[in-house]
Design an enzyme around this catalytic site. Structure first.
Site, short mmCIF file in Angstrom:
data_model
loop_
_atom_site.label_atom_id
_atom_site.label_comp_id
_atom_site.label_asym_id
_atom_site.label_seq_id
_atom_site.Cartn_x
_atom_site.Cartn_y
_atom_site.Cartn_z
N GLU A 195 -6.18 -3.32 -1.24
CA GLU A 195 -6.66 -4.49 -0.51
C GLU A 195 -7.84 -5.20 -1.19
O GLU A 195 -8.23 -6.28 -0.77
CB GLU A 195 -7.06 -4.09 0.91
CG GLU A 195 -5.89 -3.73 1.82
CD GLU A 195 -5.49 -2.27 1.75
OE1 GLU A 195 -4.78 -1.80 2.65
OE2 GLU A 195 -5.88 -1.58 0.77
N LYS A 251 -11.26 17.92 13.20
CA LYS A 251 -12.01 18.15 14.44
C LYS A 251 -11.80 19.59 14.88
O LYS A 251 -10.71 19.99 15.28
CB LYS A 251 -11.55 17.18 15.54
CG LYS A 251 -12.56 17.08 16.69
CD LYS A 251 -12.29 15.88 17.58
CE LYS A 251 -13.44 15.62 18.53
NZ LYS A 251 -13.22 14.42 19.37
N THR A 296 0.84 -1.19 0.00
CA THR A 296 0.00 0.00 0.00
C THR A 296 0.88 1.24 0.00
O THR A 296 2.08 1.18 0.28
CB THR A 296 -0.91 0.02 1.23
OG1 THR A 296 -0.10 0.09 2.42
CG2 THR A 296 -1.78 -1.22 1.29
N TRP A 322 -16.86 17.50 14.08
CA TRP A 322 -16.17 16.99 12.90
C TRP A 322 -16.57 17.75 11.64
O TRP A 322 -17.73 18.07 11.43
CB TRP A 322 -16.48 15.50 12.70
CG TRP A 322 -15.91 14.62 13.75
CD1 TRP A 322 -16.59 13.95 14.73
CD2 TRP A 322 -14.53 14.28 13.94
NE1 TRP A 322 -15.72 13.24 15.52
CE2 TRP A 322 -14.45 13.41 15.06
CE3 TRP A 322 -13.35 14.64 13.29
CZ2 TRP A 322 -13.24 12.90 15.53
CZ3 TRP A 322 -12.14 14.13 13.75
CH2 TRP A 322 -12.09 13.27 14.85
#
Length: 519
Positions: free
Chosen positions: A325, A423, A180, A428
């Protein structure tokens, strides 16, 4: 006996090249070379050369289960060694040449590859890897000649592949290894199996996914070192399609020449690649009449860019979503339905989606609500390379790290990355929602929102843009008013001549955070 029985037919990847060589022997794999030169080879000859390459590797001591690393661009030679490695039951460990020698050496140390197969212009990087990596014994050079290493092509020319046996192993044997990009920490290795990659390739051919047919000429701009070029080197020969590979040159001018010269019908790559092609077309007025579809993935598709591509090139843009993945395809938008940049598409058979809360509990409603996206399927990771712990939850679902919605028609919409959330004052902010609104402006080529340290609020959003026409700061912010909460409006705007891109072609938010996120 009463019950009948079907033939044993292991799903091993060599069968794709066998099939193409037998039934579409003259369908070509085309490679763009330096100076505009083009090389071409039919599938039958490609199979012969791949079997010869297997004989060369076997003579060097490579056996089933061994990892062989490649550091190479998209080319005929790279495809040859891919099938040579995988066909004999060894594992092809693809390396991303846009990473540093130290990063790549760490990956090679983990895979314990003894042989590194390299494009000639990457030989200096390979030499630095070899100097650091523990196990690399030989450098084999493809796509030209280099001062260091052995040239592979004459060895293949002289080899005898008639006695080579392919596919003499279980279909669950590993075939590929890809690390990755490491955007959330140290890169992790993902091991692909023959069965998973075979089923993944068949899924790509379905009419409501990539829909590749024997009448297509497919330009694979997505790198072979990035999640197996999204499975195209398997899907193209499976369908008997012509496969066009751009080598190292993926700028707009080079791609336009290849598309025009080879009659490309389908192009596949990240949005930034097609932005480069579009800018070249707009600057030169060149016409690409054969190009019908562009399939994008790897990063969100800016709505303005999609509209420009479809209007100026006369193509249908198909969005998609996936990750390393997932081998990597998750969902693809069908070509038969209207384009929507925000929608990635519906899952085809073989992959399933689930929305959960932050703790992994499935949401009671799966449509029209935002949740954390989990995936399972025949080509989805179970555990990472060298890791004893499973990467899935107790029910077999893999947590992707993405936030998503699924609409009433089953279309997936990625709404952000959990790690990208900002945040601010204990609440959020989702950068992806801001980026989608700003990215829809026709003057904006690319947009990114990151959190910047703030003494009062902890973090505050800032907007970074690459534009292709003049637009004021006020216009950039005005489009957000009434579309997002007022306290989501970015505190500052930074204009970049070129948006920094990571090794996979995505916007490099790590670099943006490093340069602009400190407050």
């Amino acid at each position: 006996m009463i019950d009948g029985e079907m033939q044993a037919f292991p799903l091993t990847l060599d069968k794709f090249l066998d099939h193409a060589a037998k039934w579409r022997p003259d369908a070509e794999v085309v490679t763009g070379r330096e100076g505009g030169r083009i090389d071409r080879i039919g599938y039958a000859e490609l199979k012969d050369r791949s079997r010869r390459a297997t004989a060369v590797l076997a003579a060097m001591g490579v056996k089933a289960g061994d990892r062989v690393a490649t550091l190479a661009w998209n080319s005929q030679d790279h495809v040859e060694v891919w099938y040579a490695i995988m066909g004999m039951g060894a594992v092809c460990h693809t390396l991303n040449p846009r990473l540093t020698a130290e990063q790549l050496a760490s990956m090679v140390d983990q895979s314990q590859a003894r042989i590194l197969i390299v494009s000639a212009d990457l030989a200096p990087l390979a030499a630095r890897i070899r100097a650091v990596a523990r196990d690399v014994e030989r450098l084999l050079i493809i796509d030209g000649e280099a001062a260091e290493g052995e040239s592979l092509r004459p060895l293949v020319d002289a080899a005898d592949g008639t006695g080579v046996v392919w596919g003499d192993f279980d279909e669950t044997a590993p075939c590929g290894l890809c690390f990755t990009s490491g955007t959330t920490g140290a890169p992790k290795g993902v091991t692909y199996t023959h069965r998973s990659s075979f089923l993944h390739a068949l899924r790509l051919l379905q009419v409501d996914t990539m829909a590749i047919s024997g009448g297509d000429t497919v330009l694979a701009v997505v790198p072979m070192f990035h999640a197996n070029a999204w499975g195209l080197p398997f899907a193209a020969p499976a369908a008997g399609a012509r496969l066009v590979l751009p080598g190292r040159h993926t700028d707009g001018a080079s791609l336009a020449r290849l598309i025009a010269a080879e009659g490309v019908t389908v192009g596949v790559g990240v949005p930034t690649v097609w932005l480069g092609l579009l800018e070249h077309v707009e600057a030169t007025g060149v016409v690409l009449p054969t190009l019908r579809r562009i399939i994008v993935g790897g990063a969100p598709m800016p709505p303005a860019l999609m509209e420009r591509l479809e209007t100026r090139l006369g193509v249908r843009v198909q969005t998609s979503w996936g990750m390393t993945e997932l081998s990597p395809s998750g969902v693809v938008a069908p070509s038969s339905e209207p384009s929507q940049a925000a929608l990635a598409g519906r899952p085809a058979i073989g992959v399933d989606l689930l929305l959960t809360d932050a703790e992994g509990t499935p949401l009671p409603e799966q449509r029209g609500v935002e949740g954390h996206l989990r995936v399972r399927g025949a080509a989805v990771i179970e555990r990472y390379f060298g890791d004893d712990a499973t990467a899935t939850d107790a029910s077999g679902w893999f947590p992707t790290g993405d936030l998503a919605r699924i609409d009433d028609d089953g279309n997936l919409m990625i709404t952000g990355r959990a790690k990208d959330l900002i945040k601010s004052g204990g609440e959020w902010i989702n950068p992806a929602e801001i980026e989608a609104v700003v990215g829809a402006l026709p003057e904006v080529s690319l947009a990114a929102v990151i959190g910047r340290s703030d003494d009062k609020w902890g973090e505050r959003p800032i907007l970074l843009v690459e534009t292709q026409a003049e637009v004021s700061d006020e216009a950039l912010l005005a489009c957000l008013r009434g579309r997002v909460a007022s306290w989501w409006i970015p505190d500052a705007i930074f204009r970049l001549p070129r948006m920094p891109l990571a090794a996979t072609g995505k916007i490099d938010k790590l670099r943006l955070r490093s340069e602009y996120g400190g407050g």
